[in-house]
Design a protein around this motif. Structure first.
Motif, short mmCIF file in Angstrom:
data_model
loop_
_atom_site.label_atom_id
_atom_site.label_comp_id
_atom_site.label_asym_id
_atom_site.label_seq_id
_atom_site.Cartn_x
_atom_site.Cartn_y
_atom_site.Cartn_z
N ALA A 93 0.86 -0.93 -0.08
CA ALA A 93 0.21 -0.05 -0.10
C ALA A 93 0.90 1.15 -0.14
O ALA A 93 0.71 2.32 -0.59
N GLN A 97 0.99 4.19 -2.78
CA GLN A 97 0.95 5.48 -2.57
C GLN A 97 1.82 6.37 -2.69
O GLN A 97 1.47 7.23 -3.48
N ARG A 103 -4.39 9.01 -4.82
CA ARG A 103 -5.28 7.76 -4.73
C ARG A 103 -5.56 7.30 -3.51
O ARG A 103 -4.75 7.49 -2.38
N VAL A 105 -5.59 4.44 -0.87
CA VAL A 105 -5.31 3.00 -0.81
C VAL A 105 -5.42 2.67 0.58
O VAL A 105 -4.75 3.00 1.52
N GLY A 130 -2.41 -4.54 -7.11
CA GLY A 130 -2.78 -3.05 -6.74
C GLY A 130 -2.43 -2.12 -8.12
O GLY A 130 -3.22 -1.16 -8.07
N LEU A 134 -5.04 0.45 -9.78
CA LEU A 134 -5.02 2.04 -9.98
C LEU A 134 -4.97 2.27 -11.48
O LEU A 134 -5.35 3.28 -11.76
N VAL A 143 -8.88 1.93 -3.70
CA VAL A 143 -8.32 0.41 -3.77
C VAL A 143 -8.20 0.00 -2.23
O VAL A 143 -7.77 0.65 -1.36
N ASP A 160 -11.16 -2.84 -5.90
CA ASP A 160 -11.32 -1.35 -6.18
C ASP A 160 -13.01 -1.06 -6.47
O ASP A 160 -13.94 -2.15 -6.61
#
Ligand code: ADP
Length: 232
Positions: A93, A97, A103, A105, A130, A134, A143, A160
């Motif tokens: 994550a 990020q 975004r 997450v 992941g 995205l 997400v 998501d």
């Protein structure tokens, strides 16, 4: 008959591995020359052509790396050890990020979810899911990475709330070079999910993609917890 099939599959796998390996060096040379000259030429059309050569060589290089990964995935090549799933998901994550700070997450998992797995490969699989989440959803979509232990197995999910995948395309997404209707966004090689499937299969696990009619996708990996499954 079964042995003959396995034999020809092994030979095909070896051929793809050898061919991919042979392609690495010329691609690196090609990319190097394009990079070197792109900054030197004055003519804008030539500079643009060199930039495109470099971009395509980079894409082919990624493809070759993915093919090599795909051909090398089986249980014998895994480096198994105890994995703290919460930590793994937190790491993925934060990498996601960093790549895309705008975004959302999130990670939702109880502490103490552990399994015996190849940590690097499992991280690669969750990272691929992941990154896909995205890449294939609008910037407003969130997400979520989750994990839980159940009956000797550990379930890891990447979800998501993007547009989702139509039912007729859902079963094909794990195939090599699957391309569902919206096309291949953001420079993917089309091998991402095939590699995820290979990693999970090598661990003796199962995988599924779920996309309900109201939208969103959940990619679910179910892995045997192994002998060190007990949390603290
Ligand atoms: P690619 O390099 O094209 O992303 P993948 O094997 O990783 O290849 O994914 C196969 C296809 O599955 C993608 O091209 C995309 O259309 C679809 N897909 C994967 N993840 C998602 C997602 N989270 N939402 C919508 N579509 C997705």
């Amino acid at each position: 008959m079964l042995d003959a099939t396995r034999d020809s599959e092994d030979r095909m796998r070896q051929f793809v591995a050898d061919a991919s390996h042979e392609l690495r060096t010329p691609l690196t040379t090609l990319r190097g020359y394009a990079e070197l000259h792109a900054g030197r030429v004055e003519d804008p059309d030539t500079a643009d052509a060199l930039r495109r050569i470099r971009a395509e060589a980079t894409r082919m290089h990624r493809l070759v790396e993915d093919l090599l990964t795909l051909t090398s995935l089986d249980r014998a090549t895994l480096h198994l050890g105890p994995v703290d799933v919460r930590r793994l998901l937190d790491d993925v994550a934060s990498d996601l990020q960093v790549a895309q700070p705008e975004r959302l997450v999130t990670v939702e998992t109880a502490p103490g979810v552990r399994l015996v797995a190849d940590e690097e490969r499992l991280t690669q699989a969750v990272m691929a899911l992941g990154t896909n989440a995205l890449r294939h959803t609008p910037v407003t979509a969130a997400v979520r990475l989750t994990a839980y232990a159940t009956g000797g197995e550990v379930v890891v999910e990447v979800s998501d709330d993007g547009p989702g995948i139509p039912p007729e395309e859902l079963a094909r997404v794990w195939d090599r070079f699957a391309r569902v209707s919206q096309g291949r966004a953001g420079g993917g090689t089309g091998l991402g999910l095939a590699i995820v499937a290979g990693i999970v299969t090598a661990h003796g696990g199962r995988y599924a993609a779920l996309s309900p009619p109201q939208g969103g996708v959940t990619f679910r990996l179910v892995l045997p917890a192994g002998s060190q499954a007990e949390g603290p």
